[in-house]
Design an enzyme around this catalytic site. Structure first.
Site, PDB file in Angstrom:
ATOM      1  N   LYS A 101       0.821  -1.215   0.000  1.00  0.00           N
ATOM      2  CA  LYS A 101       0.000   0.000   0.000  1.00  0.00           C
ATOM      3  C   LYS A 101       0.852   1.261   0.000  1.00  0.00           C
ATOM      4  O   LYS A 101       0.451   2.306  -0.525  1.00  0.00           O
ATOM      5  CB  LYS A 101      -0.982  -0.020   1.179  1.00  0.00           C
ATOM      6  CG  LYS A 101      -0.342  -0.034   2.558  1.00  0.00           C
ATOM      7  CD  LYS A 101      -0.161   1.339   3.170  1.00  0.00           C
ATOM      8  CE  LYS A 101       0.506   1.281   4.520  1.00  0.00           C
ATOM      9  NZ  LYS A 101       0.664   2.597   5.155  1.00  0.00           N
TER      10      LYS A 101
ATOM     11  N   THR B 149      -3.981   5.401   3.172  1.00  0.00           N
ATOM     12  CA  THR B 149      -2.658   5.881   2.794  1.00  0.00           C
ATOM     13  C   THR B 149      -2.638   6.488   1.401  1.00  0.00           C
ATOM     14  O   THR B 149      -1.866   7.417   1.137  1.00  0.00           O
ATOM     15  CB  THR B 149      -1.647   4.716   2.874  1.00  0.00           C
ATOM     16  OG1 THR B 149      -1.770   4.068   4.137  1.00  0.00           O
ATOM     17  CG2 THR B 149      -0.224   5.207   2.720  1.00  0.00           C
TER      18      THR B 149
END
Length: 334
Positions: free
Chosen positions: A194, A251
């Site tokens: 991620k 994120t």
């Protein structure tokens, strides 16, 4: 849910924002917490002001949280949480294994892949500290949100359910909800991939390519993560859960993210060295990008978005060329 102070003494490895936030969370249970930092100035500031003014300003820290620069002061800790940068963890784990004898539960709350070995963080721990009992804490969680007591949910993973349940008891609070898993591979991969995808999402935003492109990038990047995860034995439920999709949404969707904000600046034309030189914290996606792509090649998985990020941060392609390569790929089924 909370334990009494006689049950546990928690050691935190790393005095940055996330380590301090977790230390404060647990110390408010209340449990005794010893926060270790190699930065003596950070320790001095916390002792004087009961606040980490360097990395987590404006958050009062409980008296049950102590600080130290000496690894030997962690000997009395029953459980440890590592928030050490991924690329420096091996050396510190080796030092700790020589100081802290006997079995010791160690939960890793940092995210990344070791570039030299392509090991996930719990694999690095097992490699150099056989007496450690690994666990992972990962999910959509900004340090300031956790430290301020805002609602947060994460995944706590360990090979044995009993170990994961203990970490649930240690970290769980009304506003901080840890969900249990035994899928270490899936949780570790989610936290690593991620960050790479967040850089890509930031580049899209920095270039001003629009929200549609941003959404498409995240969706295609998530598909890449799923392909790699399944090839490495991760569980589909883990990848669609907090430590996978949940962490990616956070994120890659907020410029408060170190990795996404770095990508935004790359998209605006700033040089990587300039961006990194102005920061006092680590953007793990930079270090993990090439490692993710090497893992993908090892498992025969195609990850063009991650490959583009890796080429950019290693200087093999410009941002413009990487975007052009992605947009020039042949059409295919989803």
């Amino acid at each position: 849910m909370a334990q009494t102070s006689s049950d546990f003494h928690i050691g935190i490895l790393g005095g940055g924002a996330w380590g301090t936030a977790l230390g404060a969370l647990i110390a408010r249970q209340p449990l005794p917490v010893t926060l270790w930092s190699r930065n003596g100035d950070v320790c001095d500031v916390i002792r004087q002001y009961r606040e980490n003014k360097v990395y987590l300003p404006d958050i009062p820290l409980p008296q049950t949280l102590s600080v130290t620069t000496a690894l030997a002061d962690l000997v009395s800790c029953t459980h440890l949480i590592s928030v050490l940068p991924a690329q420096h963890s091996r050396g510190w784990f080796a030092q700790l294994s020589a100081v802290l004898l006997g079995p010791r539960p160690v939960a890793i709350a940092s995210k990344g892949i070791e570039r030299t070995t392509l090991m996930l963080m719990h694999e690095v721990l097992n490699d150099v500290w056989p007496n450690a009992i690994p666990a992972l804490i990962s999910g959509p969680s900004f340090a300031h949100d956790v430290a301020r007591g805002l609602p947060t949910a994460v995944t706590v993973a360990a090979a044995e359910e009993g170990v994961a349940r203990t970490w649930q008891s240690i970290t769980g609070a009304r506003h901080f909800r840890p969900y249990m898993s035994t899928d270490l591979t899936g949780v570790a991969l989610g936290g690593s991939v991620k960050n790479v995808l967040a850089i890509a999402a930031g580049i899209v935003d920095g270039l001003g390519l629009g929200k549609s492109a941003h959404a498409a990038l995240i969706a295609r990047g998530y598909a890449e993560f799923q392909r790699l995860g399944l090839a490495m034995g991760a569980h589909a439920a883990t990848m669609s859960g907090l430590s996978g999709l949940g962490d990616l949404i956070l994120t890659a969707g907020s410029d408060r993210s170190r990795n996404m904000s770095l990508g935004i600046r790359l998209g605006r034309g700033d040089r990587l060295a300039t961006i990194l030189g102005a920061r006092n914290s680590v953007s793990e996606g930079v270090a993990s990008a090439d490692a993710v792509c090497q893992l993908a090649a090892r498992h025969g998985v195609e990850m063009p978005v991650c490959a583009g990020v890796a080429d950019i941060v290693t200087g093999q392609q410009s941002v413009a060329d990487a975007i052009d390569n992605l947009m020039s790929r042949p059409f295919k089924p989803e």
